[in-house]
Enzyme design. Sequence first.
Site, PDB file in Angstrom:
ATOM      1  N   GLU A  42       0.821  -1.206   0.000  1.00 21.43           N
ATOM      2  CA  GLU A  42       0.000   0.000   0.000  1.00 21.43           C
ATOM      3  C   GLU A  42       0.861   1.265   0.000  1.00 21.43           C
ATOM      4  OE1 GLU A  42      -3.041  -0.028  -0.720  1.00 21.43           O
ATOM      5  OE2 GLU A  42      -3.169  -2.211  -0.619  1.00 21.43           O
ATOM      6  N   HIS A  86       1.646   2.371  -3.434  1.00 25.50           N
ATOM      7  CA  HIS A  86       0.630   3.251  -4.008  1.00 25.50           C
ATOM      8  C   HIS A  86       0.804   4.680  -3.496  1.00 25.50           C
ATOM      9  CE1 HIS A  86      -1.625   0.168  -6.006  1.00 25.50           C
ATOM     10  NE2 HIS A  86      -1.954  -0.466  -4.911  1.00 25.50           N
TER      11      HIS A  86
END
Length: 728
Positions: A521, A524
């Site tokens: 994550e 991202h």
Amino acid sequence: MKGQALKPLVAAVALTLGLTACGNDNTTQTESTAAEVKTSAAKVAEPAAVAAINPFFEPYNTYQDIPAFDKIEEAHYLPAYEEAIKRQKAEIQAIIDNPEAPSFANTIEAMEKGGELISRVSAVFYNLTSADTTPGLQAISKEVSPMLSSARDDIFLNDKLFARVKAVYEQRDTLELNTAQSRLLENTYKAFSRGGANLDDAGKAKLRELNEKIGKLSLEFGDNVLAETNSFELVVDNKDDLAGLPQSVIDVAAATAKSRGKEGKWVFTTSRPSITPFLTYADNRELRQQLYTAYVERGNHNDAQDNKKALAQIAALRAERAKLLGYKTHAHYVLEENTAKDPANVYALLDKVWPAAINQAKSEVAEMQKLIDAEGGDFKLAPWDWDYYADKIRVAKYSFNEQDTRPYFSLDATIEGVFYTANRLFGLTFKERSDLPKYHEDVRTWEVFDKDGKLLAIFMGDYYVRDSKRGGAWMNAYRSQSGLGDDRVVPIIVNVLNYPRPTASEPSLLTFDEASTLFHEFGHALHGMLSNVQYEAQSGTSVPRDYVEFPSQVTENWMTQPEVLSQFAKHYKTGEVIPDELVKKIQAASKFNQGFATVEYLAATKLDLDWHTLESSEVQDAAAFEAASLKKMGLIEEIAPRYRSTYFSHIFSGGYSAGYYGYIWADILGADAFEAFREKGIFNQDTAKAFRDTVLSQGGSEDPMKLYREFRGKEASIEPLLKSRGLL
């Protein structure tokens, strides 16, 4: 999981933002178009009386304009959206009424620069409906959805506006635009075309009707999944039924029980942090079956929360809409905008991986059945047995129990691990701020500084599981980057995950796999924070759905490197660095159970594609359709798809319809790209700079595969992925 970042117009009418998927996967793709286009240009005067009572109508007066969460109330959203739609109409009318001939500046760029209020409201509203929802927000979402769907259609079905866009588009070869401008023009034109601008009046009316129906059904689907997930709990009141579970898991279950008014008992739920350790370690097979069944039957009880009818209608309506817009199927409509381009290309990729994966999975079944028989178990391996016996074999083969990794991966230490990696690669530094606005007490906030000391981004982390948060993991933006040089707008990025809360005796401890998700994550987040483009429409993760997971898949690789592990993977009590012996066991076990992991994912991917390559708008029997799909692909009964249809939120209430394949598509790129770092050193500065300059900073300003080839110097190969999974 993180989905494609969208522009205010599109985000405003998206039904949810942030899909995991990564999952949450993540922001989501709108039901009607994935184009990145804003809606307006002119600034409309803000009525003083309205601004005085609604925090969305005035500057937040906070550091870097972080939303003033403490001032925003549920009662503010509807008036804010009503005003935003009103302003949008006036802004669009100003573009239409411009007496000058249509140009890139007064039409395309004017649209990109506007839409501020819709962006402002949607960034907060849709983030909160995913991360910290309430019954009130859910009710507002149902009311707002048709408003925004209609407002969106008012844009894309406006003949006069489209005439200006088309006029500029037809001059594109003579306008001397740079690459980013050319892509903005092309994407804007395609957004109108894909949004129905070329339809006749009857077709436009039909499209409005279809969009509204799909929007309402998608909301209903998502609400049902959340209700189903929150309603079930496995209550254990006999301590003997906890046999096999690690003490840390028991402590979390006790804390969950206490928070639910069941002190002295233990509660397990269908959230991943709860169900996964239970299925892996609980000796009580009957309770494993009960919890597993509750998970895979969500939305499938023929009651008020049943999703079979809704999902079948969504698929049928999408098929009808695709035909109306001139596409063979919904998948053809979606994939036109992705790097895969066509469903046949996706099926071809999946068919390359499936045979090796299913054969490996069958071997894993045989090995586990052999162990069951050796232990005197008079039963056939069932899906609720898989994690339990796979872990036993993992321990026997590699002397590796994933629970042994938890003491070395406290949440705080793992956060420091991703920060260390970002510092070594790109020179980023992080300063935590406890005095900045946040939407929940769990949220932590950091200032992120570039290697030259300038503020690069604001980063928020929301890490703990709670009932108000949907499952999964994702990245979103409260504000996307735009502008270059001194005009650069600092992005406000958030990672949302679902980790166990600290207990009275322990901090939040992660397994190796959970720690890897944090790295994923954060990949991202880097994509959003390092963005350096002129137009917000092309910022950060505003890239095709099957490309957006690529930077995060690459980032996961640093988690497994001994040089990185030695910096942060330290025992939370003793400070001891994770032993080399345990690291070697982790690496040796990394290819274990990859048949199962690959097959359950591919099964969900094939199921998604089957639903969205329907050429008929006839409503299917959902249960029969799914059964036929699984039979056709040859899925074995010991494995269920990662997501069954009735709770497949990625595709029925999120933005991954016909796009769930994107994870493995991007994983191929990620595995191949990391080879460049392996070749020259995992922190080689030339390689890191090239990755930042050609991938992370460019967003959607250039063709993504061109950027990839520029970074790698060649097309991506599938071999590194297959090798990494032990399938080659």
